[in-house]
Design a protein around this motif. Structure first.
Motif, mmCIF file in Angstrom:
data_model
loop_
_atom_site.group_PDB
_atom_site.id
_atom_site.type_symbol
_atom_site.label_atom_id
_atom_site.label_comp_id
_atom_site.label_asym_id
_atom_site.label_seq_id
_atom_site.Cartn_x
_atom_site.Cartn_y
_atom_site.Cartn_z
ATOM 1 N N TYR A 105 -3.646 9.840 -11.460
ATOM 2 C CA TYR A 105 -3.668 10.716 -10.020
ATOM 3 C C TYR A 105 -3.069 9.897 -9.017
ATOM 4 O O TYR A 105 -3.156 8.704 -9.142
ATOM 5 C CB TYR A 105 -5.035 11.274 -9.906
ATOM 6 C CG TYR A 105 -5.565 12.217 -10.914
ATOM 7 C CD1 TYR A 105 -6.385 11.851 -11.895
ATOM 8 C CD2 TYR A 105 -5.144 13.685 -10.756
ATOM 9 C CE1 TYR A 105 -6.512 12.688 -12.834
ATOM 10 C CE2 TYR A 105 -5.579 14.523 -11.828
ATOM 11 C CZ TYR A 105 -6.519 13.952 -12.792
ATOM 12 O OH TYR A 105 -6.780 15.078 -13.775
ATOM 13 N N ALA A 106 -2.884 10.720 -7.796
ATOM 14 C CA ALA A 106 -2.528 9.834 -6.560
ATOM 15 C C ALA A 106 -3.581 9.370 -6.009
ATOM 16 O O ALA A 106 -4.415 9.980 -5.243
ATOM 17 C CB ALA A 106 -1.805 10.796 -5.730
ATOM 18 N N GLU A 107 -4.122 8.121 -6.418
ATOM 19 C CA GLU A 107 -5.505 7.682 -5.905
ATOM 20 C C GLU A 107 -5.101 7.113 -4.610
ATOM 21 O O GLU A 107 -3.995 6.837 -3.752
ATOM 22 C CB GLU A 107 -5.814 6.306 -6.620
ATOM 23 C CG GLU A 107 -6.365 7.016 -8.018
ATOM 24 C CD GLU A 107 -7.312 7.886 -7.850
ATOM 25 O OE1 GLU A 107 -7.576 8.721 -8.897
ATOM 26 O OE2 GLU A 107 -8.238 7.906 -6.998
ATOM 27 N N LYS A 108 -6.118 6.679 -3.641
ATOM 28 C CA LYS A 108 -6.209 6.296 -2.243
ATOM 29 C C LYS A 108 -5.254 4.728 -2.055
ATOM 30 O O LYS A 108 -5.589 4.041 -3.153
ATOM 31 C CB LYS A 108 -7.415 6.333 -1.597
ATOM 32 C CG LYS A 108 -8.493 5.479 -2.086
ATOM 33 C CD LYS A 108 -9.779 5.399 -1.233
ATOM 34 C CE LYS A 108 -10.763 4.566 -1.923
ATOM 35 N NZ LYS A 108 -12.017 4.580 -1.239
ATOM 36 N N LEU A 109 -4.622 4.769 -1.188
ATOM 37 C CA LEU A 109 -3.960 3.649 -1.024
ATOM 38 C C LEU A 109 -4.419 2.603 -0.065
ATOM 39 O O LEU A 109 -5.048 3.057 0.985
ATOM 40 C CB LEU A 109 -2.268 3.879 -0.329
ATOM 41 C CG LEU A 109 -1.559 4.959 -1.366
ATOM 42 C CD1 LEU A 109 -0.320 5.069 -0.416
ATOM 43 C CD2 LEU A 109 -1.167 4.043 -2.470
ATOM 44 N N PHE A 110 -4.445 1.306 -0.054
ATOM 45 C CA PHE A 110 -4.842 0.235 0.625
ATOM 46 C C PHE A 110 -3.769 -0.313 1.397
ATOM 47 O O PHE A 110 -2.882 -0.648 0.336
ATOM 48 C CB PHE A 110 -5.670 -0.639 0.067
ATOM 49 C CG PHE A 110 -7.209 -0.040 -0.596
ATOM 50 C CD1 PHE A 110 -7.177 0.711 -1.658
ATOM 51 C CD2 PHE A 110 -8.110 -0.318 -0.030
ATOM 52 C CE1 PHE A 110 -8.623 1.345 -2.164
ATOM 53 C CE2 PHE A 110 -9.526 0.170 -0.368
ATOM 54 C CZ PHE A 110 -9.575 1.080 -1.388
ATOM 55 N N PHE A 111 -3.586 -0.262 2.452
ATOM 56 C CA PHE A 111 -2.380 -0.771 3.353
ATOM 57 C C PHE A 111 -2.669 -2.410 3.754
ATOM 58 O O PHE A 111 -3.783 -2.611 4.236
ATOM 59 C CB PHE A 111 -1.758 0.111 4.430
ATOM 60 C CG PHE A 111 -1.190 1.336 4.078
ATOM 61 C CD1 PHE A 111 -1.968 2.633 3.598
ATOM 62 C CD2 PHE A 111 0.270 1.378 3.892
ATOM 63 C CE1 PHE A 111 -1.111 3.675 3.156
ATOM 64 C CE2 PHE A 111 0.895 2.404 3.397
ATOM 65 C CZ PHE A 111 0.037 3.623 2.848
ATOM 66 N N GLY A 112 -1.583 -3.009 3.913
ATOM 67 C CA GLY A 112 -1.437 -4.156 4.691
ATOM 68 C C GLY A 112 -1.242 -3.829 6.311
ATOM 69 O O GLY A 112 -0.868 -2.683 6.375
ATOM 70 N N SER A 113 -1.318 -5.033 7.158
ATOM 71 C CA SER A 113 -1.205 -4.485 8.354
ATOM 72 C C SER A 113 0.383 -4.595 8.824
ATOM 73 O O SER A 113 0.622 -4.003 9.935
ATOM 74 C CB SER A 113 -1.713 -5.806 9.202
ATOM 75 O OG SER A 113 -2.946 -5.744 9.059
ATOM 76 N N GLY A 114 1.213 -4.654 7.740
ATOM 77 C CA GLY A 114 2.682 -4.571 7.983
ATOM 78 C C GLY A 114 3.425 -5.626 8.498
ATOM 79 O O GLY A 114 2.882 -6.767 9.214
ATOM 80 N N THR A 115 4.707 -5.675 8.408
ATOM 81 C CA THR A 115 5.658 -6.676 9.156
ATOM 82 C C THR A 115 6.646 -5.884 10.055
ATOM 83 O O THR A 115 7.303 -4.671 9.615
ATOM 84 C CB THR A 115 6.397 -7.381 8.095
ATOM 85 O OG1 THR A 115 5.618 -8.263 7.090
ATOM 86 C CG2 THR A 115 7.626 -8.190 8.983
ATOM 87 N N GLN A 116 6.515 -6.036 11.249
ATOM 88 C CA GLN A 116 7.471 -5.452 12.192
ATOM 89 C C GLN A 116 8.676 -6.018 12.236
ATOM 90 O O GLN A 116 8.756 -7.236 12.634
ATOM 91 C CB GLN A 116 6.758 -5.517 13.626
ATOM 92 C CG GLN A 116 7.606 -4.583 14.814
ATOM 93 C CD GLN A 116 7.475 -3.333 14.566
ATOM 94 O OE1 GLN A 116 6.579 -2.553 14.378
ATOM 95 N NE2 GLN A 116 8.763 -2.540 14.283
ATOM 96 N N LEU A 117 9.610 -5.507 11.814
ATOM 97 C CA LEU A 117 11.010 -6.204 11.684
ATOM 98 C C LEU A 117 12.167 -5.790 12.745
ATOM 99 O O LEU A 117 12.197 -4.608 12.887
ATOM 100 C CB LEU A 117 11.562 -5.901 10.248
ATOM 101 C CG LEU A 117 12.924 -6.390 9.995
ATOM 102 C CD1 LEU A 117 13.148 -7.734 9.878
ATOM 103 C CD2 LEU A 117 13.536 -5.676 8.592
ATOM 104 N N SER A 118 12.648 -6.741 13.304
ATOM 105 C CA SER A 118 13.510 -6.085 14.334
ATOM 106 C C SER A 118 14.874 -7.000 13.911
ATOM 107 O O SER A 118 15.039 -8.340 13.590
ATOM 108 C CB SER A 118 13.335 -6.864 15.608
ATOM 109 O OG SER A 118 12.347 -6.249 16.257
#
Lengths: 114, 111
Positions: free
Chosen positions: A99-112
């Motif tokens: 099933y589509a279980e809940k996702l745990f995200f990182g804080s991300g990389t802001q790329l320019s």
């Protein structure tokens, strides 16, 4: 802290550079994902890895190259990017249960891309 | 693949008021999830509601699901300044257990 760590937090690169984004999860999950988030657009799923095997590539240009050496680590290798690739790149992990279980995200990389 | 669509897109309320957001989708689902994102950060999972559930609570959050109308709502009661964020719904209707996200709903809580 969600248990998913992304580095670097910010990245500025020229169109001829090569760089890599790194993601590490400490949750014992067996699926990892790369998402792209651009302004005023829904989150775009880029790649999915289940048990280290790539199971999805949503028509992502070849200038983005993922790598998953084990279930805890995920990389996104970048080369000859375009300015429109500037965005927040998010890594996520989850359990694979059918099933589509809940996702745990990182804080991300802001790329320019300049 | 279908996506959740949140409505309204932006909401500004006073601290202590309730905030309600709606999400609609187009095809049948197994579950629907809500996430919160603070500016420039990753998304944080708030709540998951399965297709056989009609309502779910978590602290000050209340989620409803109406599968006949293909819609869900997220209610935040007694809002706080810290609730200022973007809120996303996500559904798994693609049939491949992948989540499709909506564009997000920005909520600003004024102290």
């Amino acid at each position: 802290e969600t248990g998913v760590t992304q580095t670097p937090r910010h990245l500025v690169m020229g169109m001829t550079n090569k760089k890599s984004l790194k993601c590490e999860q400490h949750l014992g999950h067996n699926a990892m994902y790369w998402y792209k988030q651009s302004a005023k657009k829904p989150l775009e799923l880029m790649f999915v890895y289940n048990f280290k095997e790539q199971t999805e590539n949503n028509s992502v240009p070849s200038r983005f190259s993922p790598e998953c050496p084990n279930s805890s680590h995920l990389f996104l290798h970048l080369h000859t990017l375009q300015p429109e690739d500037s965005a927040l790149y998010l890594c996520a992990s989850s359990q694979v249960t059918g099933y589509a279980e809940k996702l745990f995200f990182g804080s991300g990389t802001q790329l320019s891309v300049l | 693949s279908q996506q959740g669509e949140e409505d309204p897109q932006a909401l500004s309320i006073q601290e202590g008021e309730n905030a309600t957001m709606n999400c609609s989708y187009k095809t049948s689902i197994n579950n629907l999830q809500w996430y919160r994102q603070n500016s420039g950060r990753g998304l944080v999972h708030l709540i998951l509601i399965r297709s056989n559930e009609r309502e779910k609570h978590s602290g000050r959050l209340r989620v409803t699901l109406d599968t006949s109308k293909k819609s869900s709502s997220l209610l935040i009661t007694a809002s706080r300044a810290a609730d200022t964020a973007s809120y996303f719904c996500a559904t798994d209707a693609g049939g491949n257990n992948r989540l499709a996200f909506g564009k997000g709903n920005q909520v600003v809580v004024i102290p």
